[in-house]
Scaffold this active site. Structure first.
Site, PDB file in Angstrom:
ATOM      1  N   ASP A   1      13.213   4.823  13.849  1.00  0.00           N
ATOM      2  CA  ASP A   1      12.383   5.533  12.865  1.00  0.00           C
ATOM      3  C   ASP A   1      10.984   5.844  13.392  1.00  0.00           C
ATOM      4  OD1 ASP A   1      14.542   5.282  11.119  1.00  0.00           O
ATOM      5  OD2 ASP A   1      13.846   3.316  10.448  1.00  0.00           O
TER       6      ASP A   1
ATOM      7  N   GLY B   1      10.087   8.673  14.551  1.00  0.00           N
ATOM      8  CA  GLY B   1       9.774  10.097  14.349  1.00  0.00           C
ATOM      9  C   GLY B   1      10.496  10.973  15.374  1.00  0.00           C
ATOM     10  N   LYS B   2      11.645  10.476  15.854  1.00  0.00           N
ATOM     11  CA  LYS B   2      12.408  11.212  16.866  1.00  0.00           C
ATOM     12  C   LYS B   2      12.818  12.585  16.350  1.00  0.00           C
ATOM     13  CE  LYS B   2      15.318   7.746  16.934  1.00  0.00           C
ATOM     14  NZ  LYS B   2      14.603   6.698  16.217  1.00  0.00           N
TER      15      LYS B   2
ATOM     16  N   GLY C   1      18.937   8.165  10.878  1.00  0.00           N
ATOM     17  CA  GLY C   1      18.421   9.081   9.847  1.00  0.00           C
ATOM     18  C   GLY C   1      17.206   9.749  10.440  1.00  0.00           C
ATOM     19  N   HIS C   2      17.346  11.012  10.826  1.00  0.00           N
ATOM     20  CA  HIS C   2      16.272  11.735  11.503  1.00  0.00           C
ATOM     21  C   HIS C   2      15.731  12.811  10.569  1.00  0.00           C
ATOM     22  CE1 HIS C   2      18.139  10.512  15.638  1.00  0.00           C
ATOM     23  NE2 HIS C   2      17.756   9.480  14.910  1.00  0.00           N
TER      24      HIS C   2
ATOM     25  N   GLN D   1      18.253   5.403  17.012  1.00  0.00           N
ATOM     26  CA  GLN D   1      17.738   4.024  16.981  1.00  0.00           C
ATOM     27  C   GLN D   1      16.543   3.903  17.951  1.00  0.00           C
ATOM     28  OE1 GLN D   1      21.579   4.159  17.233  1.00  0.00           O
ATOM     29  NE2 GLN D   1      21.244   4.545  15.085  1.00  0.00           N
TER      30      GLN D   1
ATOM     31  N   THR E   1      18.171   6.381   5.938  1.00  0.00           N
ATOM     32  CA  THR E   1      19.617   6.258   5.779  1.00  0.00           C
ATOM     33  C   THR E   1      19.965   5.416   4.556  1.00  0.00           C
ATOM     34  OG1 THR E   1      19.957   6.549   8.138  1.00  0.00           O
ATOM     35  CG2 THR E   1      21.731   5.450   6.958  1.00  0.00           C
TER      36      THR E   1
ATOM     37  N   PRO F   1      13.195  -0.725   2.113  1.00  0.00           N
ATOM     38  CA  PRO F   1      11.802  -0.756   2.573  1.00  0.00           C
ATOM     39  C   PRO F   1      11.774  -1.205   4.028  1.00  0.00           C
ATOM     40  CG  PRO F   1      12.135  -2.235   0.688  1.00  0.00           C
ATOM     41  CD  PRO F   1      13.474  -1.705   1.053  1.00  0.00           C
TER      42      PRO F   1
ATOM     43  N   LYS G   1       2.619   9.447  13.721  1.00  0.00           N
ATOM     44  CA  LYS G   1       2.135   8.803  12.495  1.00  0.00           C
ATOM     45  C   LYS G   1       0.749   8.183  12.643  1.00  0.00           C
ATOM     46  CE  LYS G   1       5.346   7.799   9.489  1.00  0.00           C
ATOM     47  NZ  LYS G   1       6.526   7.417   8.690  1.00  0.00           N
TER      48      LYS G   1
ATOM     49  N   ASP H   1      -1.871   9.480  11.646  1.00  0.00           N
ATOM     50  CA  ASP H   1      -2.579   9.751  10.378  1.00  0.00           C
ATOM     51  C   ASP H   1      -2.430   8.590   9.384  1.00  0.00           C
ATOM     52  OD1 ASP H   1       0.172  10.829  10.590  1.00  0.00           O
ATOM     53  OD2 ASP H   1      -0.052  11.116   8.424  1.00  0.00           O
TER      54      ASP H   1
ATOM     55  N   SER I   1       1.293  13.221  17.040  1.00  0.00           N
ATOM     56  CA  SER I   1       1.762  13.764  15.767  1.00  0.00           C
ATOM     57  C   SER I   1       0.862  13.244  14.653  1.00  0.00           C
ATOM     58  CB  SER I   1       3.213  13.330  15.557  1.00  0.00           C
ATOM     59  OG  SER I   1       3.654  13.706  14.280  1.00  0.00           O
TER      60      SER I   1
ATOM     61  N   GLY J   1       1.189  14.277  11.292  1.00  0.00           N
ATOM     62  CA  GLY J   1       1.805  14.485   9.982  1.00  0.00           C
ATOM     63  C   GLY J   1       3.259  14.856  10.173  1.00  0.00           C
TER      64      GLY J   1
HETATM   65  P1  GDP Z   1      13.542   8.934  13.316  1.00  0.00           P
HETATM   66  O1  GDP Z   1      14.704   8.121  12.875  1.00  0.00           O
HETATM   67  O2  GDP Z   1      12.913   8.390  14.549  1.00  0.00           O
HETATM   68  O3  GDP Z   1      13.847  10.395  13.430  1.00  0.00           O
HETATM   69  O4  GDP Z   1      12.430   8.790  12.177  1.00  0.00           O
HETATM   70  P2  GDP Z   1      12.683   8.911  10.589  1.00  0.00           P
HETATM   71  O5  GDP Z   1      12.874  10.322  10.256  1.00  0.00           O
HETATM   72  O6  GDP Z   1      13.700   7.931  10.130  1.00  0.00           O
HETATM   73  O7  GDP Z   1      11.301   8.343  10.049  1.00  0.00           O
HETATM   74  C1  GDP Z   1      10.087   8.956  10.390  1.00  0.00           C
HETATM   75  C2  GDP Z   1       9.395   9.390   9.101  1.00  0.00           C
HETATM   76  O8  GDP Z   1       8.055   9.715   9.366  1.00  0.00           O
HETATM   77  C3  GDP Z   1       9.998  10.664   8.481  1.00  0.00           C
HETATM   78  O9  GDP Z   1       9.824  10.598   7.103  1.00  0.00           O
HETATM   79  C4  GDP Z   1       9.128  11.776   9.066  1.00  0.00           C
HETATM   80  O10 GDP Z   1       9.066  12.942   8.252  1.00  0.00           O
HETATM   81  C5  GDP Z   1       7.782  11.094   9.110  1.00  0.00           C
HETATM   82  N1  GDP Z   1       6.884  11.521  10.185  1.00  0.00           N
HETATM   83  C6  GDP Z   1       7.167  11.885  11.459  1.00  0.00           C
HETATM   84  N2  GDP Z   1       6.030  12.088  12.155  1.00  0.00           N
HETATM   85  C7  GDP Z   1       5.011  11.831  11.294  1.00  0.00           C
HETATM   86  C8  GDP Z   1       3.584  11.822  11.438  1.00  0.00           C
HETATM   87  O11 GDP Z   1       3.016  12.082  12.499  1.00  0.00           O
HETATM   88  N3  GDP Z   1       2.866  11.474  10.319  1.00  0.00           N
HETATM   89  C9  GDP Z   1       3.458  11.158   9.133  1.00  0.00           C
HETATM   90  N4  GDP Z   1       2.682  10.844   8.120  1.00  0.00           N
HETATM   91  N5  GDP Z   1       4.781  11.161   8.986  1.00  0.00           N
HETATM   92  C10 GDP Z   1       5.535  11.482  10.051  1.00  0.00           C
HETATM   93  P1  IMO Z   2      17.172   5.928  13.626  1.00  0.00           P
HETATM   94  O1  IMO Z   2      17.967   6.766  14.601  1.00  0.00           O
HETATM   95  C1  IMO Z   2      16.177   1.955  12.131  1.00  0.00           C
HETATM   96  C2  IMO Z   2      19.316  -1.099  12.422  1.00  0.00           C
HETATM   97  C3  IMO Z   2      19.853  -1.633  11.114  1.00  0.00           C
HETATM   98  C4  IMO Z   2      20.210  -3.063  11.531  1.00  0.00           C
HETATM   99  C5  IMO Z   2      20.730  -2.877  12.957  1.00  0.00           C
HETATM  100  C6  IMO Z   2      22.240  -2.808  13.056  1.00  0.00           C
HETATM  101  O2  IMO Z   2      16.949   6.589  12.329  1.00  0.00           O
HETATM  102  O3  IMO Z   2      15.952   5.403  14.273  1.00  0.00           O
HETATM  103  P2  IMO Z   2      23.996  -0.905  12.450  1.00  0.00           P
HETATM  104  O4  IMO Z   2      24.320  -0.250  11.146  1.00  0.00           O
HETATM  105  O5  IMO Z   2      23.564   0.035  13.517  1.00  0.00           O
HETATM  106  O6  IMO Z   2      25.085  -1.823  12.921  1.00  0.00           O
HETATM  107  O7  IMO Z   2      22.751  -1.875  12.117  1.00  0.00           O
HETATM  108  O8  IMO Z   2      20.170  -1.662  13.421  1.00  0.00           O
HETATM  109  N1  IMO Z   2      19.370   0.379  12.572  1.00  0.00           N
HETATM  110  C7  IMO Z   2      18.305   1.176  12.459  1.00  0.00           C
HETATM  111  N2  IMO Z   2      17.021   0.902  12.129  1.00  0.00           N
HETATM  112  N3  IMO Z   2      16.541   3.217  12.453  1.00  0.00           N
HETATM  113  C8  IMO Z   2      17.812   3.501  12.822  1.00  0.00           C
HETATM  114  O9  IMO Z   2      18.164   4.705  13.292  1.00  0.00           O
HETATM  115  C9  IMO Z   2      18.774   2.471  12.801  1.00  0.00           C
HETATM  116  N4  IMO Z   2      20.096   2.403  13.053  1.00  0.00           N
HETATM  117  C10 IMO Z   2      20.443   1.120  12.929  1.00  0.00           C
HETATM  118  O10 IMO Z   2      18.881  -1.601  10.101  1.00  0.00           O
HETATM  119  O11 IMO Z   2      19.038  -3.837  11.615  1.00  0.00           O
HETATM  120 MG    MG Z   3      15.363   7.128  11.163  1.00  0.00          MG
END
Ligand code: GDP
Ligand code: IMO
Ligand code: MG
Length: 426
Positions: free
Chosen positions: A13, A15-16, A40-41, A220, A296, A300, A327, A329, A410, A412
């Protein structure tokens, strides 16, 4: 543009999705090479949020071919739902721009049930069947896309494995599956998906020969890597750069740059050690300001300060060339920002990161502080020079400690909230 890879350097998570979407504008293809719909991207374009779980984050650009590589585990139902949701919002998805590897493994409903039943093991998985599907792949009991789309082979494979799966489900106290019910549902999925299945390694290698620009999208983060992460609190695939090659079927040396995505602080979903975790009002501040709730599962996310010890390790394991810092900001409004520069175990400073969950639980982070930059982060910053001085000091500290340049900042979630500090395409 040379071939690039985007990898998360923390616990996911980072911000990929946002960074892949930005870079995909100049890419001919975006390739996912591991993980499944545990990912969850999030992409935000004109205030519209799109969350992708399986489809690569290049899908919003018509010029980009999205490839789900052999290293991915595919839940066919989720994939079809994702295709249909994208289509409803006007995005074209067809076998012309979405290709799934014939060697990718299928997540079956029994994988999901086993994952959920086993959650007493307290890993805190996403419950998407990821671990059990990879277990079957390695145990040579998996069903690959090429078998799934052939009804008689699919039936034969199911007949071979279902009894054993049902025994396991029964052992955990769950409800067993009937082959007919699985077939009646999954044969519909296989018919929908059959035209999307290709020998993607061949396509990717052809693109490489044709000097097309390919972007590899990790899921991940390195601290969730099955070998290098905080085992057993990890996911069931290799999230590190080494798996780009085996998870997509290309040879080494084909990628020019590995871009590591680093959040300006740290988050973790699920259980396991987290040395810089903040279980106080500052942690709550980061969660609220950063909207740190799982893309996903909605859980929290645990929040804490940036950890340079873990990041140094992540850079070594992945061979990271450049950092995209996201992030930043979210830290606005803090008077003081802490940076973890070392771990103490008893009276000793640890010389290097350890991925031992047991040791990590016992370490005390050593922090250096930098001054914050006031309440609201300036809007519409296009150039690095426009960033507040305190922000630049924070970034410099990261660059110097990690001996790696921050090339993208980044500020925002939207595409236009991105600063290119260095030219990553050269
Ligand atoms: P990923 O799994 O690495 O793609 O990241 P996620 O999408 O799960 O979580 C990143 C969250 O931060 C998402 O809600 C994005 O929209 C948000 N995000 C990404 N870059 C930024 C940033 O620079 N600032 C803020 N405030 N939010 C960001
Ligand atoms: P993105 O690509 C954050 C975590 C789960 C758990 C562990 C094992 O959005 O960054 P699993 O279901 O893979 O067997 O769970 O890995 N986990 C993640 N945490 N972002 C993810 O993906 C994750 N994918 C799995 O919360 O701790
Ligand atoms: Mg994610």
């Amino acid at each position: 543009m040379p071939n690039l890879a985007v990898l998360g350097l923390q616990w996911g998570d980072e911000g990929k999705g946002k960074i892949v979407d930005i870079l995909a504008e100049r890419s001919d293809a975006v390739v996912r090479f591991q993980g499944g719909n545990n990912a969850g991207h999030t992409i935000v374009v004109n205030s519209k949020k799109t969350i992708l779980h399986l489809i690569p984050s290049g899908i919003l650009y018509e010029n980009s071919v999205c490839i789900i590589g052999n290293g991915v585990v595919v839940n066919p139902q989720t994939l079809i739902e994702e295709i249909e949701t994208l289509r409803k919002s006007g995005i074209k998805v067809s076998p012309a721009n979405l290709k799934i590897s014939s060697n990718a493994h299928i997540i079956m409903p029994y994988h999901i049930r086993i994952d959920l039943l086993r959650e007493s093991s307290k890993i805190g998985t996403t419950g998407r069947g990821i671990g059990p599907a990879y277990e079957d792949k390695i145990g040579r009991r998996g069903i690959r896309m090429c078998e799934f789309i052939n009804p008689s082979t699919f039936k034969q494979r199911l007949e071979e494995f279902l009894e054993e799966k049902n025994m396991l489900i029964k052992f955990y106290g769950g409800e067993e599956f009937s082959i007919d019910i699985i077939l009646s549902e999954y044969l519909k999925y296989s018919q929908f998906l059959k035209d999307y299945v290709f020998d993607t390694h061949q396509i990717i290698n052809q693109y490489i020969s044709d000097k097309k620009n390919i972007l590899f999208e990790g899921a991940q983060g390195i601290l969730l890597d099955i070998d290098h992460g905080t085992y057993p609190f990890v996911t069931s695939s290799n999230t590190c750069s080494g798996n780009i090659y085996s998870g997509s079927g290309i040879g080494s040396g084909k990628i020019k740059k590995i871009i590591g995505i680093v959040k300006a602080y740290t988050t973790r979903v699920g259980n396991g050690a987290f040395p810089t975790e903040l279980e106080d009002s500052t942690g709550e501040f980061l969660r609220t300001q950063g909207g740190e709730f799982g893309s996903t599962t909605g859980r929290p996310r645990r929040c804490g300060w940036i950890d340079l010890v873990a990041l140094k390790y992540a850079i070594d394991i992945n061979g990271v060339d450049d950092i995209a810092l996201t992030k930043i900001d979210v830290l606005s409004g803090l008077d003081e920002i802490k940076i973890c520069t070392a771990y103490k175990l008893g009276n000793e400073i640890l010389p290097y990161f350890t991925n031992s969950n047991e040791i990590l639980k016992k370490v005390t982070p050593v922090y250096q502080s930098v001054k914050g930059w006031g309440v609201a982060f300036p809007k519409d910053i296009k150039d690095y020079s426009q960033l507040p001085n305190e922000t630049k000091i924070f970034i410099k500290k990261i660059e110097e400690s990690l001996k790696t340049k921050v090339s993208i900042v980044s500020t925002g979630p939207s595409r236009d909230e991105t600063i290119f500090k260095e030219n990553i395409w050269e």
